[in-house]
Write a protein that holds these residues in place. Sequence first.
Motif, PDB file in Angstrom:
ATOM      1  N   UNK A 100       0.839  -1.204   0.000  1.00 53.97           N
ATOM      2  CA  UNK A 100       0.000   0.000   0.000  1.00 53.97           C
ATOM      3  C   UNK A 100       0.874   1.254   0.000  1.00 53.97           C
ATOM      4  N   UNK A 101       1.882   1.268   0.856  1.00 51.99           N
ATOM      5  CA  UNK A 101       2.754   2.442   0.957  1.00 51.99           C
ATOM      6  C   UNK A 101       3.389   2.785  -0.396  1.00 51.99           C
ATOM      7  N   UNK A 102       3.828   1.747  -1.095  1.00 53.25           N
ATOM      8  CA  UNK A 102       4.519   1.987  -2.364  1.00 53.25           C
ATOM      9  C   UNK A 102       3.597   2.626  -3.395  1.00 53.25           C
ATOM     10  N   UNK A 103       2.291   2.450  -3.209  1.00 46.14           N
ATOM     11  CA  UNK A 103       1.339   3.032  -4.167  1.00 46.14           C
ATOM     12  C   UNK A 103       0.922   4.444  -3.782  1.00 46.14           C
ATOM     13  N   UNK A 104       0.923   4.741  -2.490  1.00 46.32           N
ATOM     14  CA  UNK A 104       0.398   6.055  -2.065  1.00 46.32           C
ATOM     15  C   UNK A 104       1.501   7.043  -1.681  1.00 46.32           C
ATOM     16  N   UNK A 159      -7.135   6.338  -8.018  1.00 48.42           N
ATOM     17  CA  UNK A 159      -6.175   7.204  -8.709  1.00 48.42           C
ATOM     18  C   UNK A 159      -6.036   8.548  -7.999  1.00 48.42           C
ATOM     19  N   UNK A 160      -4.828   9.043  -7.935  1.00 49.34           N
ATOM     20  CA  UNK A 160      -4.592  10.384  -7.404  1.00 49.34           C
ATOM     21  C   UNK A 160      -4.806  11.384  -8.553  1.00 49.34           C
ATOM     22  N   UNK A 161      -5.840  12.219  -8.468  1.00 52.03           N
ATOM     23  CA  UNK A 161      -6.112  13.126  -9.595  1.00 52.03           C
ATOM     24  C   UNK A 161      -4.991  14.137  -9.835  1.00 52.03           C
ATOM     25  N   UNK A 162      -4.171  14.371  -8.825  1.00 53.01           N
ATOM     26  CA  UNK A 162      -3.096  15.369  -8.973  1.00 53.01           C
ATOM     27  C   UNK A 162      -1.767  14.744  -9.372  1.00 53.01           C
ATOM     28  N   UNK A 163      -1.758  13.457  -9.601  1.00 52.92           N
ATOM     29  CA  UNK A 163      -0.504  12.775  -9.948  1.00 52.92           C
ATOM     30  C   UNK A 163      -0.051  13.181 -11.347  1.00 52.92           C
ATOM     31  N   UNK A 164       1.187  13.648 -11.426  1.00 51.48           N
ATOM     32  CA  UNK A 164       1.684  14.153 -12.713  1.00 51.48           C
ATOM     33  C   UNK A 164       2.611  13.172 -13.433  1.00 51.48           C
ATOM     34  N   UNK A 165       2.922  12.081 -12.778  1.00 53.15           N
ATOM     35  CA  UNK A 165       3.805  11.099 -13.416  1.00 53.15           C
ATOM     36  C   UNK A 165       3.031  10.242 -14.402  1.00 53.15           C
ATOM     37  N   UNK A 166       3.658   9.124 -14.815  1.00 49.40           N
ATOM     38  CA  UNK A 166       2.975   8.206 -15.740  1.00 49.40           C
ATOM     39  C   UNK A 166       1.652   7.769 -15.113  1.00 49.40           C
ATOM     40  N   UNK A 167       0.584   7.876 -15.910  1.00 50.44           N
ATOM     41  CA  UNK A 167      -0.744   7.573 -15.361  1.00 50.44           C
ATOM     42  C   UNK A 167      -0.859   6.097 -15.025  1.00 50.44           C
ATOM     43  N   UNK A 168      -1.341   5.771 -13.853  1.00 52.38           N
ATOM     44  CA  UNK A 168      -1.540   4.355 -13.532  1.00 52.38           C
ATOM     45  C   UNK A 168      -2.668   3.776 -14.379  1.00 52.38           C
ATOM     46  N   UNK A 169      -2.621   2.472 -14.609  1.00 50.35           N
ATOM     47  CA  UNK A 169      -3.575   1.859 -15.541  1.00 50.35           C
ATOM     48  C   UNK A 169      -4.966   1.680 -14.936  1.00 50.35           C
ATOM     49  N   UNK A 170      -5.038   1.506 -13.642  1.00 51.81           N
ATOM     50  CA  UNK A 170      -6.318   1.157 -13.030  1.00 51.81           C
ATOM     51  C   UNK A 170      -6.887   2.349 -12.263  1.00 51.81           C
ATOM     52  N   UNK A 171      -8.191   2.532 -12.385  1.00 49.14           N
ATOM     53  CA  UNK A 171      -8.849   3.606 -11.635  1.00 49.14           C
ATOM     54  C   UNK A 171      -8.858   3.274 -10.145  1.00 49.14           C
ATOM     55  N   UNK A 172      -9.120   2.012  -9.880  1.00 42.77           N
ATOM     56  CA  UNK A 172      -9.277   1.571  -8.491  1.00 42.77           C
ATOM     57  C   UNK A 172      -8.541   0.256  -8.282  1.00 42.77           C
ATOM     58  N   UNK A 173      -7.902   0.151  -7.146  1.00 42.60           N
ATOM     59  CA  UNK A 173      -7.313  -1.140  -6.773  1.00 42.60           C
ATOM     60  C   UNK A 173      -7.921  -1.552  -5.445  1.00 42.60           C
ATOM     61  N   UNK A 174      -8.477  -2.744  -5.416  1.00 41.73           N
ATOM     62  CA  UNK A 174      -9.011  -3.271  -4.158  1.00 41.73           C
ATOM     63  C   UNK A 174      -8.075  -4.360  -3.663  1.00 41.73           C
ATOM     64  N   UNK A 175      -7.600  -4.182  -2.442  1.00 37.34           N
ATOM     65  CA  UNK A 175      -6.681  -5.165  -1.854  1.00 37.34           C
ATOM     66  C   UNK A 175      -7.445  -5.929  -0.783  1.00 37.34           C
ATOM     67  N   UNK A 176      -7.602  -7.220  -1.013  1.00 42.88           N
ATOM     68  CA  UNK A 176      -8.419  -8.027  -0.105  1.00 42.88           C
ATOM     69  C   UNK A 176      -7.515  -8.915   0.750  1.00 42.88           C
ATOM     70  N   UNK A 177      -7.550  -8.756   2.062  1.00 48.16           N
ATOM     71  CA  UNK A 177      -6.720  -9.615   2.905  1.00 48.16           C
ATOM     72  C   UNK A 177      -7.313 -11.015   3.033  1.00 48.16           C
TER      73      UNK A 177
END
Lengths: 520, 312
Positions: A68-72, A221-239
């Motif tokens: 999670x940290x690596x994504x946010x 998705x972070x709307x203010x992210x200026x880098x390469x756009x991530x492919x997915x709008x939403x990622x759900x992480x299920x434990x």
Amino acid sequence: MKIEWTKTALGRRGFLKGATALGAAAVLPAGLGSRALAAEGGTLRVRSYGDMQSIDPAFSKGVIDEEIHAAIYNKLIQYKPGREWDWQMDAAAMIEQGDETHIKFALRDDIGFTNGFGAMTAEDVKFSFERIVDEATDSPNKPDMGPLSHVDVTGEREGTIVLKEPFAPLWSIALPYITGNIVSKKAWEAAGGKATTDPLAESGPYLRASWSPKEKTVLKRNPDWKGDAPAWDTIEILPIDDENTAEIAFEAGELDFTRVSLGSVQRYRDGVPGGGTLLEYPSLYYTWLGMNLDHPKLQNPKLRQAIQHAIDVPSVLEAAYFGAAEPSTGIIAPGLAGHRPQSLVPPQADFAKAADLLADSGETNVTLKLDTLNKTTFTTAAQVIQATLAQIGITVEVNVLESGAFWASADNEDLQLVLNRYSMTPDPYYATSWFTTEQVGHWNWEQFRNPEFDKIHAEAAQLTDVAKRDEMYRRAQDLMEESGAYRFLTHEATPVVHSAGVVPALRPDGLALLRYFGKA
Amino acid sequence: MLLYAIRRFGLALLILIVAVTVMFLMIRAVPGDPVQIMLGPRATPELQARLTAELALDQPVWKQLLIFYGNLMQGDLGVDVFSGRSVTAIVFDQLPHTLALIFASITWSALLGIGLGAYAAAHPNTLIDRITAAISVSFVAAPAFVVALLSLLIFAVHLQWFPAIGAGEGFWGRLDHLVLPAFAIGLSWVGYIARLVRASMLEVMGESHIRTARAFGISERRVVMVYALRIAILPVVTVIGVGMGFLLSSAVFAEIVFARPGLGKLVIDSITTRNYPIVMGSVLISTGLFVASTALADLINAWLDPRARTAD
């Protein structure tokens, strides 16, 4: 507060009538329709083997949080997806090793923190890194930063990381892993220096939209992210801690990506449902049979060598790992500096040689206790070891322990043989750190003491010459094996499956780098 | 009735204190250093010492117990050392999921079980009765984890009628996600309740007031549904109350197999990681639920059947 008690209108007879009616209405019609399976186009659903514990990198508990940290958050550098360990730029526009103890960096100028905490600056880098090593923070991740002294801020977005001594794992652990996450100084200071489970300020391509404990973490998705756009709008992480449950969920179309059990690898090799794909990666784990050098029953080196040669590693792997894992040659996995192409004792048992060694030892009626975790994989492996050692006349009693009792074995004087597994991060320094003399009584359960090994561990971490490090760590594993205290078994494996619409981005050990996941 | 209720809840409180104390002592008797497990291998000795003191693990066990009850009296269940969140918040996050699962399981199994049992009792020794008996016994004998896995494979993977994992979102989503786990852990209760209702009803059907009702020419359907069944379901109320404990334990594996959040899974995770505050918080709440539901069942029974108030 005053509580008004009112008498219910429901009397005893009324209740009995109602209950009787309920009993009579036993069978309810159930109209069940077919469940649509179509995946939501913009949502990637992945399984994690546990739930998030902390949103603060200083208190991250490992890969579960780090996914999670690596994504946010951003780091100066991130691991590069692929089969070889490598890194790529992230928040850094420039990073270079000035000399052995100075690393210069410049930040990109288009990264900002959420919640109004402004642009990412070198002050944030300084704050993030220095708080990890600050005694006052009490971060359990402090060792990952090694000999970090401080960060010099030389400009708004420029600075220099200063080490007390050279530290090669800076590039393989400190910067691209947990401790490398850059947080907002202003946000953390405003919150009193610590975050628990709610993000204070995020900067990555994704933002944590919600977290339902034990249920789901949702990244958007972070709307203010200026880098390469991530492919997915939403990622759900299920434990989901149980791999079999995860496999069922995958096959039911409720997951797009999951690690699968080794027992299912053959089935998925024959075909993955829904046009999905099986990928097999080696793991960084290392599993071995250890012998307590301080135990009176294991003082004889010939006996220990006999045990080494009598254990047939392929048989162990076939039974316990369904043939989906390869024999290991030491504690350092393939792909890392220091990995040995082969071990001193071949993986296949040599019963004749083992019997000769046992005879030379002069030991008779040898009976030993083998401690292991209460996991099927380990108990099966222990039983195979028990059977193979029986072939040279050594009787083994398998002692199965629950995890808490097992992991308290450091000060168990009666420990004789132990089937063990440690995990590691992608630098050989991490593997050797548990087998130094200093770790006797902590994580060095074999009580292995070797001054040359200790010296290698201390010196190789400071070298930036990869070839030299490679040579030194190989020698360190030779020393371990020569002591007779270790029979290396496997690095296990990380088999994963993904659905047809997903292009996974994985580390060389098969762990997910979610921000880089693509669409097919 | 009031005196009975006070006595019954007094006993419940005593049981709760004993159970929680025993659990407290047991968890501390288990080998393994919780601080080491919590912090992992990389924690410094100073950090380990600090957390040990913070959790009062350096104190004698009797003192730890006093501290625990002292905090409890102030409504403080402590803090999860992993996440830093309040144990109360964590437990009450998970509790609704488990309660929903238990309620759904017991509701459908009671409805079906009572129906089957009543029908079988109304047609004793007929083919229908024998078929009902066979079904009931099969349901009782079916291990819940086998039912769970098979229902997952059939209804989630193959037919794709129901979701396989999670707890869902929104009312209908949550209901949808309850179907398979509730089916899995409720199935054996259908058989059990059906057998119980049948036996109870057959006994009731032989009583004089039923004969009197029949003698007055009341229809057989009314005799069964109104006069017999309402007495026969009394034992079911008790069984459901006591069954809360069993359902809580069944919920553990249902939560694992169906990857559902819940109290059961929380307890298991916490025990294996020696997360003392969470273990004690979860045990307190789940034991409290069990004791309260048993007491409530006794009270309902006493209310429905006044003879029960003086039975003990």
